[in-house]
Design a protein around this motif. Structure first.
Motif, PDB file in Angstrom:
ATOM      1  N   GLU A   1      -0.810   2.647   0.608  1.00 19.46           N
ATOM      2  CA  GLU A   1       0.359   2.537  -0.256  1.00 19.46           C
ATOM      3  C   GLU A   1       1.439   1.654   0.353  1.00 19.46           C
ATOM      4  N   GLU A   2       1.648   1.773   1.676  1.00 17.21           N
ATOM      5  CA  GLU A   2       2.704   0.992   2.317  1.00 17.21           C
ATOM      6  C   GLU A   2       2.420  -0.499   2.219  1.00 17.21           C
ATOM      7  N   MET A   3       1.152  -0.885   2.428  1.00 16.71           N
ATOM      8  CA  MET A   3       0.803  -2.301   2.328  1.00 16.71           C
ATOM      9  C   MET A   3       0.887  -2.772   0.891  1.00 16.71           C
ATOM     10  N   TRP A   4       0.472  -1.953  -0.054  1.00 14.36           N
ATOM     11  CA  TRP A   4       0.567  -2.298  -1.482  1.00 14.36           C
ATOM     12  C   TRP A   4       2.015  -2.607  -1.854  1.00 14.36           C
TER      13      TRP A   4
ATOM     14  N   LEU B   1       5.851   7.658  19.262  1.00 15.88           N
ATOM     15  CA  LEU B   1       4.508   7.880  19.787  1.00 15.88           C
ATOM     16  C   LEU B   1       3.434   7.442  18.799  1.00 15.88           C
ATOM     17  N   LEU B   2       3.631   7.786  17.522  1.00 16.48           N
ATOM     18  CA  LEU B   2       2.649   7.403  16.507  1.00 16.48           C
ATOM     19  C   LEU B   2       2.602   5.886  16.331  1.00 16.48           C
ATOM     20  N   LEU B   3       3.752   5.219  16.429  1.00 22.31           N
ATOM     21  CA  LEU B   3       3.784   3.769  16.313  1.00 22.31           C
ATOM     22  C   LEU B   3       3.035   3.127  17.473  1.00 22.31           C
ATOM     23  N   ILE B   4       3.246   3.634  18.696  1.00 24.28           N
ATOM     24  CA  ILE B   4       2.548   3.101  19.866  1.00 24.28           C
ATOM     25  C   ILE B   4       1.044   3.292  19.714  1.00 24.28           C
ATOM     26  N   THR B   5       0.653   4.455  19.219  1.00 29.43           N
ATOM     27  CA  THR B   5      -0.774   4.736  19.014  1.00 29.43           C
ATOM     28  C   THR B   5      -1.377   3.757  18.025  1.00 29.43           C
ATOM     29  N   THR B   6      -0.674   3.526  16.910  1.00 25.64           N
ATOM     30  CA  THR B   6      -1.183   2.625  15.877  1.00 25.64           C
ATOM     31  C   THR B   6      -1.289   1.199  16.380  1.00 25.64           C
ATOM     32  N   LEU B   7      -0.272   0.762  17.138  1.00 24.07           N
ATOM     33  CA  LEU B   7      -0.260  -0.617  17.606  1.00 24.07           C
ATOM     34  C   LEU B   7      -1.341  -0.901  18.632  1.00 24.07           C
ATOM     35  N   THR B   8      -1.813   0.132  19.341  1.00 25.22           N
ATOM     36  CA  THR B   8      -2.846  -0.074  20.352  1.00 25.22           C
ATOM     37  C   THR B   8      -4.246   0.034  19.774  1.00 25.22           C
TER      38      THR B   8
ATOM     39  N   GLU C   1       5.207  -1.969  11.722  1.00 25.36           N
ATOM     40  CA  GLU C   1       4.421  -0.956  11.018  1.00 25.36           C
ATOM     41  C   GLU C   1       3.415  -1.604  10.071  1.00 25.36           C
ATOM     42  N   ILE C   2       3.847  -2.656   9.352  1.00 25.67           N
ATOM     43  CA  ILE C   2       2.960  -3.349   8.413  1.00 25.67           C
ATOM     44  C   ILE C   2       1.867  -4.102   9.180  1.00 25.67           C
ATOM     45  N   LYS C   3       2.230  -4.761  10.261  1.00 25.01           N
ATOM     46  CA  LYS C   3       1.235  -5.465  11.073  1.00 25.01           C
ATOM     47  C   LYS C   3       0.138  -4.522  11.543  1.00 25.01           C
ATOM     48  N   ALA C   4       0.539  -3.301  11.899  1.00 27.56           N
ATOM     49  CA  ALA C   4      -0.432  -2.333  12.404  1.00 27.56           C
ATOM     50  C   ALA C   4      -1.415  -1.884  11.330  1.00 27.56           C
ATOM     51  N   LEU C   5      -1.021  -1.971  10.066  1.00 28.14           N
ATOM     52  CA  LEU C   5      -1.891  -1.548   8.967  1.00 28.14           C
ATOM     53  C   LEU C   5      -2.864  -2.641   8.525  1.00 28.14           C
TER      54      LEU C   5
END
Length: 266
Positions: free
Chosen positions: A246-249, A44-51, A94-98
């Protein structure tokens, strides 16, 4: 379970992000299904981030005559790796969404003429001082400090943009040059240690700046500065870490096979 399933049936054709995790899903926590609940939450959190629309950032670079090439190219390349231009293509979902959408503005008082670098190809400016759009961040690469004197227009530009931006970043001797504006009075700053030593021998160290001689980078309020040349890349990945996350770093440093030196001060 049917209620949870209905909560997850989202209209993915809509760009409207979810406002919160559905209450039914939050409440669904039977002890016999902990892994299922974790999986549903992550989905659910991934879908939220991607939208959600990517964050937009306007990043300027002020090029001065004979600027040090790596002072500019190193930070620009690393920061771009953490944006939608690079991470948005080659990262995981996940990285694309950030990844933020970064627009670069290459600024020069000699616009539209090519600005020559210390070596290699020069830079074609995209805007003049007067026509530079609103910026979120501004980068000032170094140049020979003993022969680089800011013009009145460049000083006014830097003072104006210092008020406007979230942070003003300098690399190498960029901080020595920026000190001509008076903006660094009482500010902790790094610069090229060799250049600072040469100026000290001549009694020409800019006064009023709190020079950090034992650091590779320092963040003092909205002023971010690094010491000589390669330290600018350490500063750039710190920008990714603090602004993007941090994840993108971690993804950028691993992808670039770059090991930053953690000798900073905040």
């Amino acid at each position: 379970m049917r209620g949870v399933h209905l909560q997850l049936c989202l209209n993915l054709s809509s760009a409207e992000p979810l406002k919160e995790i559905p209450p039914l899903l939050r409440a669904y926590n039977p002890p016999q299904y902990p892994l299922l609940r974790t999986l549903l939450l992550r989905t659910l959190l991934l879908i939220t981030t991607l939208t959600m629309a990517p964050k937009k950032i306007s990043f300027g670079v002020l090029f001065l005559p004979s600027y040090q090439a790596l002072d500019a190219v190193g930070p620009i390349d690393l920061i771009t790796m953490g944006s939608s231009t690079f991470a948005g293509q080659f990262g995981s979902d996940e990285i694309k969404a950030l990844a933020p959408e970064i627009t670069w503005h290459y600024i020069s008082s000699s616009y539209p003429s090519v600005m020559k670098a210390s070596s290699g190809p020069g830079t074609v400016p995209t805007t003049s001082l007067a026509d530079c759009p609103k910026l979120d961040y501004l980068l000032l690469p170094g140049a020979p400090p003993d022969i680089t004197y800011l013009t009145k227009e460049e000083i006014e530009f830097l003072v104006q943009k210092a008020e406007e931006v979230d942070a003003l970043l300098t690399v190498c001797t960029g901080s020595l040059i920026l000190s001509q504006t008076g903006l660094l009075k009482g500010v902790k700053a790094c610069t090229n240690k060799g250049s600072l030593g040469n100026l000290a021998a001549k009694g020409k160290v800019p006064k009023g700046v709190l020079w950090m001689r034992d650091r590779r980078w320092v963040v003092d309020g909205k002023y971010w500065s690094s010491s000589g040349i390669t330290a600018g890349m350490d500063l750039a990945v710190q920008w990714i870490r603090r602004v993007v996350g941090e994840e993108m770093w971690q993804w950028v440093t691993e992808t670039a096979e770059y090991s930053p030196i953690e000798m900073g001060l905040t």
